[in-house]
Design a protein around this motif. Structure first.
Motif, short mmCIF file in Angstrom:
data_model
loop_
_atom_site.label_atom_id
_atom_site.label_comp_id
_atom_site.label_asym_id
_atom_site.label_seq_id
_atom_site.Cartn_x
_atom_site.Cartn_y
_atom_site.Cartn_z
N ALA A 1 -78.30 -62.14 64.79
CA ALA A 1 -77.67 -61.88 66.10
C ALA A 1 -78.73 -61.61 67.16
O ALA A 1 -78.65 -62.09 68.28
CB ALA A 1 -76.72 -60.68 65.99
N GLN A 2 -79.78 -60.85 66.76
CA GLN A 2 -80.86 -60.58 67.70
C GLN A 2 -81.58 -61.87 68.09
O GLN A 2 -81.95 -62.07 69.24
CB GLN A 2 -81.83 -59.58 67.09
CG GLN A 2 -81.30 -58.14 67.11
CD GLN A 2 -82.19 -57.19 66.32
OE1 GLN A 2 -82.82 -57.61 65.34
NE2 GLN A 2 -82.23 -55.93 66.74
N GLN A 3 -81.77 -62.72 67.04
CA GLN A 3 -82.45 -63.99 67.34
C GLN A 3 -81.63 -64.83 68.31
O GLN A 3 -82.18 -65.43 69.24
CB GLN A 3 -82.70 -64.76 66.04
CG GLN A 3 -83.94 -64.26 65.32
CD GLN A 3 -84.26 -65.04 64.06
OE1 GLN A 3 -83.44 -65.83 63.60
NE2 GLN A 3 -85.44 -64.79 63.50
N ASP A 4 -80.32 -64.87 68.09
CA ASP A 4 -79.46 -65.61 69.01
C ASP A 4 -79.58 -65.06 70.43
O ASP A 4 -79.67 -65.82 71.39
CB ASP A 4 -77.99 -65.50 68.56
CG ASP A 4 -77.70 -66.40 67.36
OD1 ASP A 4 -78.59 -67.18 66.99
OD2 ASP A 4 -76.60 -66.28 66.81
N PHE A 5 -79.56 -63.72 70.51
CA PHE A 5 -79.62 -63.05 71.81
C PHE A 5 -80.90 -63.45 72.54
O PHE A 5 -80.90 -63.78 73.73
CB PHE A 5 -79.56 -61.54 71.56
CG PHE A 5 -79.26 -60.71 72.77
CD1 PHE A 5 -78.09 -60.90 73.50
CD2 PHE A 5 -80.14 -59.71 73.18
CE1 PHE A 5 -77.80 -60.12 74.61
CE2 PHE A 5 -79.85 -58.94 74.29
CZ PHE A 5 -78.68 -59.14 75.01
N ARG A 6 -82.00 -63.47 71.76
CA ARG A 6 -83.27 -63.85 72.36
C ARG A 6 -83.26 -65.32 72.79
O ARG A 6 -83.78 -65.67 73.86
CB ARG A 6 -84.42 -63.58 71.39
CG ARG A 6 -85.75 -64.01 71.95
CD ARG A 6 -86.87 -63.90 70.97
NE ARG A 6 -87.29 -62.51 70.79
CZ ARG A 6 -88.30 -62.15 70.00
NH1 ARG A 6 -88.95 -63.06 69.31
NH2 ARG A 6 -88.63 -60.89 69.88
N GLN A 7 -82.70 -66.17 71.93
CA GLN A 7 -82.63 -67.59 72.29
C GLN A 7 -81.79 -67.79 73.55
O GLN A 7 -82.13 -68.59 74.42
CB GLN A 7 -82.06 -68.42 71.12
CG GLN A 7 -83.05 -68.65 69.98
CD GLN A 7 -84.41 -69.15 70.48
OE1 GLN A 7 -84.48 -70.07 71.30
NE2 GLN A 7 -85.49 -68.54 69.99
N ASP A 8 -80.70 -67.04 73.63
CA ASP A 8 -79.87 -67.11 74.85
C ASP A 8 -80.69 -66.74 76.09
O ASP A 8 -80.61 -67.40 77.12
CB ASP A 8 -78.69 -66.13 74.76
CG ASP A 8 -77.64 -66.59 73.76
OD1 ASP A 8 -77.73 -67.74 73.31
OD2 ASP A 8 -76.75 -65.77 73.44
N PHE A 9 -81.47 -65.68 75.92
CA PHE A 9 -82.30 -65.22 77.02
C PHE A 9 -83.27 -66.31 77.46
O PHE A 9 -83.39 -66.65 78.64
CB PHE A 9 -83.05 -63.95 76.61
CG PHE A 9 -84.20 -63.61 77.53
CD1 PHE A 9 -83.98 -63.11 78.80
CD2 PHE A 9 -85.53 -63.81 77.11
CE1 PHE A 9 -85.03 -62.80 79.64
CE2 PHE A 9 -86.58 -63.52 77.96
CZ PHE A 9 -86.34 -63.02 79.23
N CYS B 1 -83.97 -60.38 82.22
CA CYS B 1 -84.80 -59.45 81.43
C CYS B 1 -84.11 -58.09 81.30
O CYS B 1 -84.13 -57.48 80.24
CB CYS B 1 -86.18 -59.29 82.07
SG CYS B 1 -87.21 -60.76 81.94
N ARG C 1 -80.95 -57.45 81.44
CA ARG C 1 -79.78 -57.55 80.56
C ARG C 1 -80.21 -57.61 79.08
O ARG C 1 -79.56 -57.05 78.21
CB ARG C 1 -78.96 -58.78 80.93
CG ARG C 1 -77.57 -58.79 80.28
CD ARG C 1 -76.76 -60.02 80.69
NE ARG C 1 -76.83 -60.24 82.13
CZ ARG C 1 -76.78 -61.45 82.71
NH1 ARG C 1 -76.70 -62.55 81.97
NH2 ARG C 1 -76.84 -61.56 84.01
N HIS C 2 -81.30 -58.30 78.82
CA HIS C 2 -81.77 -58.49 77.44
C HIS C 2 -82.87 -57.52 77.04
O HIS C 2 -83.44 -57.64 75.97
CB HIS C 2 -82.25 -59.94 77.24
CG HIS C 2 -81.15 -60.95 77.35
ND1 HIS C 2 -80.68 -61.39 78.58
CD2 HIS C 2 -80.40 -61.59 76.41
CE1 HIS C 2 -79.71 -62.27 78.40
NE2 HIS C 2 -79.51 -62.42 77.09
#
Lengths: 476, 476
Positions: free
Chosen positions: B4-12, B66, B68-69
């Motif tokens: 989930a964290q990886q997805d969040f980072r990819q979204d960013f 930045c 937000r993430h």
């Protein structure tokens, strides 16, 4: 108020009295009156007490007591401000903390060109202490005989030498501050260069006592000029004055230390109320500019520079006439024309003052446009336009039409203020160039300051004064 | 890291790419390398990506992403800083936000003497744009061909003209800033006077990108001087140099725009590594001072002023010899002696630099006392002492004794730094006069800054950047 609350307050007052001594703890009306009314006599507040600590440590002790008892503090210097920044509100909950007993000059360092002064030093005393060491402290303003350097710093005062030397902010190298928690921040460094973190100094300067209390400062000194020479030029429009400014700056560089615009109506008021003072020309001219040169060489050299500038300005038809003062007495007489305007205006009746600035290049257009707007807001009123043109700072004042009663005219103030300040805003200007916000313009600024700036200012206030005890109701 | 964290980072990262365009979203090593290593090549960090937004709005969008993430941001200008302020740490968690595409000069107003520039403008381009309007932008420093004004403002850069024109802080009237929340604060006012609340401008200036990102500024211009003339004086001690400074300031006032001290050993290093450059005197002298006059009248007038000052200084035995440059080429040659010192020192081997300031009046005593302390810390080392004496700012550098290996000498750095910085502190000085703190001096300053100042700085940081995302690990 409950009995317990009353006890708590009595404990507070007793502790303050013990801390600073009974002689400096004032509660009798006769003793406190001068601290509760603003200089122009427009507003009188109330206070629990007026406290006159005699040292930075005593200031810190009092502030700690206030923090513990949640008592608001109104710091006060010479109480010469024009925006109700140094008097308390009418709630009677605050103490006035007068800094006037902190009036020592702690050190003068002529080689470093610095002086360490306490907040309660009278500006004129600082000027004189500098002169005694063949140095210049250039801050100069009408109230210099009674205003204090602490107040000058807290309001970032301007005055007549900003063109060359900057505002009070530019004249300060280091500060000693008592924080809202009652700590002493000793940053009395006399350094021209210091890049070791956030600029706390400039945050306290101009904060009008709402973030902490300035108790001492290191100020900059300059070599004393060998000569100061003044000239008065007569010309047609503010745009001509702007072109004269560019010419004089190109020719004289940093030697140009004063450049003041005065309209013909200003000079007429002076001539009417203070004869025999009058503009020294054969006929009336629409505008006048007072120029001052400060020279590191000699009076002869300064006069030669002036003659060259005036010659070029006449040749380029920027000005129609000019006189160069040939003595100190003549220089003073020319400056008096400028300085008498405010009083002459007061003699003429009620007037509405604006302390505004716009980019220098836009002053001519600003005056043209805004004069029309003010006439629409108040038909027949008379503009008393003068000020520090070299800084883009005008005292753009409005006198009533002849024959109108003050009480009637003052009803028009909101419409006139709105017209002027909205116009200032459109021109990218400031509604308080050198007087600050105080309580007087605290509401007004909400119309012009961006939400982002207001949010950041509030965040800083909350961070440095979380209980909102420092000069409440001022600035924010 | 979870999926989930990886997805969040990819979204960013995807959102950043979309916001600024794929061409300006750099992740390949070859593309990012120049942004990750500091100018002197001492430190290489890592980053999630290097982002090169093309407008203030794009900067704001990226900062919002930045925030937000919770991705840290390292703002970067020309990356010419000397204290590791503009490169990321090795965690690889931050993005580097390069401002170099914001490189437009938005406006020049020669009558207001202002210019509105974007943060990524190269300093030299600003100087040239000012000159094209017969104006001077006086900020001048070694990196001017590649440093950006945003970096100059963020570090409150000094340089060679501070004596007359002040640090970068004094050259700025208004700012546009993207806050840590991603709001745009548009305070691009070109006003000499504006007292409407807290001085947000000076808080962002010198904050090294830790409170927000400067995206544009209104800077001050000055009339171009008609002549610049340089002289070199030979003298015995720094105390003689101080007395020469007082004399020259009294005689020349604001026309004195440069006053640089150089020890004989500095000149010997230049002569050794860059022949035929050498001090133009028959014999060696212990100290030299480079003086510069900027004149609003003429070269003849400037030379006459110099002759008068030099004559008086010889008469008062402040100096032993002097030359006045009689051509631009000679002026340049004299300035080159000063500018070649750093390179000559580098050719001589590893050296330990200190960018310090003390009150000007104490420089002589500081050098005498501290030279002894440094010898105790590192016997036989050689002092390379030069700098902006007129500002109290010395580059008080230390070269190894002859024959010592760099690797051995560098082991003595902590002891030498401690000796110098403790001495600076005792003299009321600053351990970073013009370079800032960055990551390099962040720990060091804890020893010298008072707890009150540190507490206030942290409170401000917390208030303006509550998630601590702006240039983490720098300054505080």
């Amino acid at each position: 108020m409950t009995a317990a609350q009353q006890d708590f307050r009595q404990d507070f007052l007793q502790a303050c009295r013990d801390a600073i001594g009974i002689a400096h703890f004032l509660t009798a009306d006769a003793d406190t009156a001068g601290y509760l009314t603003d200089q122009r006599g427009r507003y009188t507040g109330r206070a629990l007490a007026v406290l006159r600590p005699g040292s930075t440590e005593e200031v810190a002790t009092v502030v700690k007591l206030c923090a513990r008892h949640l008592v608001p503090i109104v710091p006060q210097g010479g109480n010469t401000g024009l925006v109700l920044g140094s008097v308390p509100d009418t709630s009677g909950k605050a103490v006035v903390l007068s800094l006037t007993r902190l009036n020592r000059i702690r050190a003068v360092d002529p080689v470093n060109n610095t002086m360490t002064v306490e907040a309660g030093c009278i500006l004129q005393n600082i000027q004189q202490a500098a002169a005694a060491q063949q140095r210049l402290f250039p801050l100069s303003l009408a109230a210099e005989g009674s205003c204090t350097i602490g107040g000058n710093l807290s309001t970032n005062a301007g005055g007549t030498a900003v063109l060359r030397y900057g505002n009070t902010r530019e004249l300060c190298l280091g500060l000693e501050v008592v924080t809202a928690e009652g700590e002493i921040m000793s940053s009395l460094r006399g350094l021209r260069k210091d890049n070791t973190g956030y600029d706390l100094r400039d945050l306290f300067i101009g904060a009008e006592g709402t973030l902490g209390i300035i108790t001492a400062a290191v100020v900059k000194l300059f070599p004393q000029p060998k000569a100061q020479v003044t000239a008065l030029a007569a010309l047609r429009t503010p745009d001509h004055a702007l072109r004269l400014l560019s010419l004089a700056q190109a020719q004289c560089g940093a030697a140009l230390t004063g450049f003041e615009l005065m309209s013909d109506f200003c000079m007429q008021l002076v001539a009417k109320h203070f004869p025999p003072h009058r503009a020294p020309f054969d006929r009336l001219h629409p505008q006048y500019v007072l120029l001052e040169l400060s020279d590191s060489e000699s009076e002869v050299h300064a006069s030669e520079m002036f003659e060259a500038v005036i010659g070029l300005a006449l040749e380029q038809e920027l000005i129609d006439d000019a006189v160069i003062a040939s003595s100190i007495a003549q220089s003073k007489a020319l400056w008096q024309l400028r300085e008498l305007i405010s009083m002459a205006q007061a003699h003429e009746g009620k007037n509405i003052k604006h302390d505004i600035s716009v980019p220098i290049s836009r002053i001519g257009e600003f005056i043209r446009v805004t004069d029309v707007l003010v006439q629409q807001a108040s038909p027949g009123c008379r503009m008393v336009t003068f000020g520090h043109l070299g800084d883009g700072n005008l005292h753009y004042n409005v006198s009533p039409p002849p024959g109108i009663k003050d009480t009637d005219f003052i009803l028009e103030q909101p419409a006139i203020n709105r017209a002027v300040h909205d116009s200032v805003d459109k021109f990218g200007g400031s509604i308080s160039a050198e007087h600050g916000l105080g309580a007087l313009k605290r509401e007004e600024i909400l119309r012009y300051k961006s939400p982002v700036e207001l949010r950041l200012m509030r965040a800083i206030k909350q961070a440095l004064d979380p209980h909102a005890l420092m000069n409440p109701g001022k600035v924010l």
